[in-house]
Write a protein that holds these residues in place. Sequence first.
Motif, mmCIF file in Angstrom:
data_model
loop_
_atom_site.group_PDB
_atom_site.id
_atom_site.type_symbol
_atom_site.label_atom_id
_atom_site.label_comp_id
_atom_site.label_asym_id
_atom_site.label_seq_id
_atom_site.Cartn_x
_atom_site.Cartn_y
_atom_site.Cartn_z
ATOM 1 N N SER A 29 0.869 -1.178 0.000
ATOM 2 C CA SER A 29 0.000 0.000 0.000
ATOM 3 C C SER A 29 0.903 1.223 0.000
ATOM 4 O O SER A 29 1.857 1.284 0.797
ATOM 5 N N GLN A 53 -1.159 -2.082 -6.154
ATOM 6 C CA GLN A 53 -1.064 -2.331 -4.718
ATOM 7 C C GLN A 53 -1.637 -3.721 -4.429
ATOM 8 O O GLN A 53 -2.671 -4.102 -4.991
ATOM 9 N N ARG A 57 -5.765 0.116 0.768
ATOM 10 C CA ARG A 57 -6.821 0.248 1.769
ATOM 11 C C ARG A 57 -7.606 1.539 1.580
ATOM 12 O O ARG A 57 -7.080 2.548 1.109
ATOM 13 N N ARG A 59 -11.160 3.933 3.302
ATOM 14 C CA ARG A 59 -11.664 4.427 4.580
ATOM 15 C C ARG A 59 -12.437 3.314 5.287
ATOM 16 O O ARG A 59 -12.957 2.407 4.672
ATOM 17 N N LYS A 125 -18.421 7.494 -7.894
ATOM 18 C CA LYS A 125 -17.118 7.760 -7.271
ATOM 19 C C LYS A 125 -15.970 7.413 -8.213
ATOM 20 O O LYS A 125 -15.830 6.264 -8.640
#
Length: 256
Positions: A29, A53, A57, A59, A125
């Motif tokens: 990450s 990655q 990660r 939220r 998004k």
Amino acid sequence: MAGAEGASATGGLMLPPGFSLRAHDEIDSTNEEARRLATGGAPHGTVVWARRQTAGRGRRGRSWVSEPGNLFVSFLLRPSKPASEAAQISFLSALAVGETLDRFRPAGSTLAYKWPNDVLLDGAKVSGILLESAGGGPTGLAWLVVGIGINLAHHPDDVERPAAHVGAGATPEAVLAVLAERLASWLARWECDGFGPARDVWLARAAGLGGPVTVRLANETIEGTFDGLGPDGTLSLIVADGSRRAITAGDVFLPA
Ligand code: BTN
């Protein structure tokens, strides 16, 4: 390319003065790597970029799908402002993403910001931002990592949170060069003029402003009208009894 620094190994990618690049073909990450570098004393302006990655990660403990073609980057910052103001950097980052994508998104598409730091392309998004920090030092903030993922070539299927990607011609290198320049510009403006200018620009393109929203908190879901931002970036919500609630953290859902 793992661990390469500078333009030579990265197709001539140039970053603004004060930023230095660490590029990787693959990493767990970029946020994790930036944390490792931060705790090892790496300077403000260290930029970690990876083409893929393996443990990206998002939220709230979610994972972030991180296949090549999209942009995965983390900026290590050591802000001079107090820790209490650091959350404002998430808005500066969203603005930097939005202004970057204005140069790459299809003609006729629409771009909007969703609280706190999502960027929407045609209502879906297209980018996510993850801030991680550690306390300490004179400002109360030893370091802050701004992790940014932008869907350029593809996007995950997610029914609850519809996603989008930018499409033709948006390479990670080209997008990162513009993104770093826009972030540097917003950080400099924030250092001089405070949060007001960023707040105004963000609100001018805020998704759902003045309309109904659902906000999911850790232990509660609230319905209300999205009334604007507090002076510090909190989400201002008018709820059923007419009172105003200031939300500091949560997931916002807009009507379909
Ligand atoms: C979100 O959930 O909306 C935030 C997603 C943040 C993803 C980016 S990709 C680059 C950086 N490295 C990570 O592991 N996460 C962030």
